[in-house]
Design an enzyme around this catalytic site. Structure first.
Site, short mmCIF file in Angstrom:
data_model
loop_
_atom_site.label_atom_id
_atom_site.label_comp_id
_atom_site.label_asym_id
_atom_site.label_seq_id
_atom_site.Cartn_x
_atom_site.Cartn_y
_atom_site.Cartn_z
CE1 TYR A 300 -2.95 -3.08 0.53
CE2 TYR A 300 -3.52 -2.28 2.71
CZ TYR A 300 -3.68 -3.20 1.70
OH TYR A 300 -4.57 -4.22 1.86
CD GLU A 375 -24.28 -2.13 18.67
OE1 GLU A 375 -24.17 -3.06 17.84
OE2 GLU A 375 -25.24 -2.04 19.47
#
Length: 410
Positions: A300, A375
């Protein structure tokens, strides 16, 4: 206390839906370029929203378009899709159902946030100037799925002006974000070094060429690259992770193979390290009568943020969450992230979304078999990506124009 924006309220109104989507992804993880169920679920969600969907790109990738009523710029939002080959050890109702596979890096959250952003932006399309592209990307953890997506043309037609990505992190408490100017993640290259000598009896070393001795000299010389060839104000790592050679203790080895990794933070440093490694492998072995072969597998690129886009993310974070909720990340990571491929194609920024909650025991780092998120970060991520996209498209006042979302529809 910052007054809660309407965009954040809209994102919080769909929290139950976001949690349901995220938990389904979490229970059904798929590895890179195997995300077929995931692709199908994403496509279904988008089609139910009435959003234009394109598949058949880079295997399991999904691209979607939200075209504003008026012409303008194009902003892309990216969410990676793949899981990891890790067994889920969490004691939660939504733990992975697939043995040996787990969303241990938060990509389930990234997909969910992107779907939530799509839901909100679709409801605003009649007021938007420009286009929002949604990039659901496979194989971030393996082959770098961003590259084949780019090669397939996802950054064109219309051409992307700005691309944005985020990553959940347990290093930052939920309700906060981390931004980084300039260099954020390193480039990576896998290197293989093969040294050829000549075998002989260990009692008569002068009759052969010892590939193991040559390998030792190459390793020691390679360690001088970062200390003597790289500007000390910059960073690079040369690591040899495996070495294999020889057949028996009393035989001079005729071949040694080594595999390692190179990490660096900018293209010039990367080129310097690879050039010097090539020279060392070829010349040090030659000086010892052996031969050396240097093989590079390109990885990358470095992830280098564009500061003007980081400014937008930071300011939006302060407006949505509060002045002290935006943290400046000082040091880059020598870990890799293939979002760097997208940043080679357009301006953009990648930032960190806090998901840590000490009280809930959500403290485990990415790639842990206990990894989880608070969450609450899902709604925050949705609101941030929506506001970032709107700001880039010049819709800075649209937050005040939102009349409300019927959360019962979700």
């Amino acid at each position: 206390m910052v007054e809660k924006s309407l965009i954040l309220k809209e994102a919080e109104a769909i929290k139950n839906w976001l949690c349901t989507v995220r938990r389904d992804f979490h229970q059904n993880p798929e590895l890179g370029m195997e995300e077929f169920r995931t692709q199908e679920k994403i496509t279904t969600y988008l089609q139910e929203m009435g959003i234009e969907v394109i598949t058949g790109i880079a295997n399991t990738a999904v691209v979607a378009m939200i075209r504003g009523k008026y012409p303008g710029k194009t902003v892309a939002l990216r969410g990676d899709m793949d899981a990891l080959p890790i067994a889920d050890r969490k004691k939660v109702s939504y733990r992975s159902k697939i043995e040996g596979k787990m969303h241990a890096c938060g990509h389930d959250a990234h997909m969910t946030i992107l779907l939530g952003a799509a839901k909100l932006l679709k409801g605003m399309e009649d007021r938007i100037h420009g286009t929002v592209k949604l990039l659901f990307q496979p194989a971030e953890e393996t082959i770098g799925g961003a590259k084949p997506m780019i090669e397939a043309g996802v950054m064109e037609n219309p051409k992307v002006d700005v691309v944005l990505g985020l990553h959940v992190t347990p290093e930052i408490p939920v309700g906060e974000i981390g931004i980084k100017y300039g260099q954020m993640n390193a480039s990576s290259d896998t290197i293989k070094i093969v040294i050829h000598g000549e075998s002989t009896h260990g009692a008569y070393p002068h009759g052969g060429i010892d590939a193991i001795v040559a390998a030792g000299q190459v390793i020691m010389a390679a360690q001088t690259i970062t200390s003597r060839n790289i500007d000390p104000r910059k960073s690079a790592v040369v690591t040899i992770g495996t070495i294999t050679g020889g057949t028996q203790g009393n035989i001079i080895a005729n071949k040694v193979e080594m595999v390692g990794t190179v990490r660096s933070l900018d293209p010039d440093t990367r080129r310097t390290v690879l050039h010097r490694l090539t020279e060392i492998v070829e010349q040090v072995t030659k000086g010892l009568g052996a031969t050396g072969e240097f093989i590079r597998e390109e990885g990358y690129p470095a992830l280098i943020n564009h500061d003007n886009i980081v400014d937008i993310v930071g300011e939006n974070g302060r407006q949505l969450l509060g002045e002290n909720k935006v943290k400046i990340i000082k040091d880059p990571s020598l870990g890799v992230e293939d979002f760097g491929y997208f940043l080679e194609e357009s301006e953009g920024a990648f930032y960190r979304l806090g998901c840590r909650n000490q009280k809930k025991g959500i403290i485990h780092y990415g790639h842990s078999d206990l990894f989880d998120i608070d969450e609450d970060c899902l709604s925050i991520g949705v609101a941030l990506q929506v506001k970032n996209a709107l700001t880039i498209l010049g819709e800075e006042d649209i937050d005040e124009e939102i009349t409300g979302t019927d959360s019962t529809a979700y």
